[in-house]
Design a protein around this motif. Structure first.
Motif, PDB file in Angstrom:
ATOM      1  N   HIS A  96       0.834  -1.211   0.000  1.00 29.62           N
ATOM      2  CA  HIS A  96       0.000   0.000   0.000  1.00 29.62           C
ATOM      3  C   HIS A  96       0.866   1.257   0.000  1.00 29.62           C
ATOM      4  N   ASP A  98       0.246   5.697   0.918  1.00 32.22           N
ATOM      5  CA  ASP A  98      -0.613   6.843   1.262  1.00 32.22           C
ATOM      6  C   ASP A  98      -0.379   7.916   0.209  1.00 32.22           C
ATOM      7  N   ARG A 130      -5.348   5.896   1.368  1.00 31.74           N
ATOM      8  CA  ARG A 130      -4.379   4.793   1.322  1.00 31.74           C
ATOM      9  C   ARG A 130      -4.807   3.802   0.248  1.00 31.74           C
ATOM     10  N   TYR A 132      -4.279   0.347  -2.134  1.00 36.40           N
ATOM     11  CA  TYR A 132      -3.743  -1.020  -2.159  1.00 36.40           C
ATOM     12  C   TYR A 132      -3.857  -1.518  -3.599  1.00 36.40           C
TER      13      TYR A 132
END
Length: 200
Positions: A96, A98, A130, A132
């Motif tokens: 992930h 941010d 965030r 993914y």
């Protein structure tokens, strides 16, 4: 009696002179519609920028004050900006990254489609965005680190830009964070975050 008349006459003359001076002063014309709109925009941008910077500091996420964009409508307010250094940001080993900070204020009647397909309202708040990419998922995390929403992450099919991109239609807001293509290194982040309350 004559001695008493002089002060009264003097006062009357002073009042008349003061009124004449007031009449001679030019009253500035009201601003034109364009000037009024531009002034309101400057004030609103300053307020939004200050709020975003204070929220970013409180949440420990670095942002660039020059890249904040926002949209205001009678039923919503959305502002977002990428993190500082977004151009070279990489998805971590944990899968992930941010990518930005967003403020989302939608009415509770707007049930936004979640990653699971269910619908729920997003509480008005500031959120760290965030992403993914391996899971095609994005989580909006509030200041307490709790998810305000877990959304589907789409691949943005648009020109890359160091600036954030935002699109608004009747029942959907798209937040985009799109890096330039780098031929050596990991694939670029091309994140499109849909806030979608359209009926199926």
């Amino acid at each position: 009696m004559r001695w008493r008349a002089f002060p009264v006459a003097g006062c009357l003359v002073g009042i008349l002179l003061g009124l004449a001076a007031c009449i001679d002063e030019e009253v500035p014309p009201p601003p034109s519609p364009a000037q009024a709109l531009e002034g309101a925009n400057r004030e609103l941008r300053a307020t939004v920028t200050d709020a975003m910077l204070r929220a970013a500091e409180a949440m420990g996420i670095p942002i660039d004050r020059e890249r904040i964009v926002f949209v205001s409508r009678d039923d919503l307010v959305v502002a977002h900006t990428p993190v500082s250094g977004f151009e070279t940001l990489k998805v971590g080993a944990d899968g992930h990254a941010d990518v930005g900070l967003a403020y989302v204020s939608l009415p509770p009647t707007f049930a936004v489609k979640q990653f699971t397909g269910e619908r729920k309202a997003i509480p008005p708040d500031f959120y760290v965005v965030r992403v993914y990419p391996p899971q095609s998922k994005v989580v909006l995390l509030n200041a307490r680190g709790r998810p305000g929403a877990t959304l589907r992450l789409d691949k943005a099919e648009t020109w890359p830009s160091p600036r954030p991109q935002i699109d608004v239609t009747g029942c959907k807001v798209l937040l985009r964070y799109v890096q330039e293509q780098v031929f050596l290194g990991p694939p670029p982040i091309r994140a499109e975050v849909p806030l979608d309350w359209c009926e199926d």
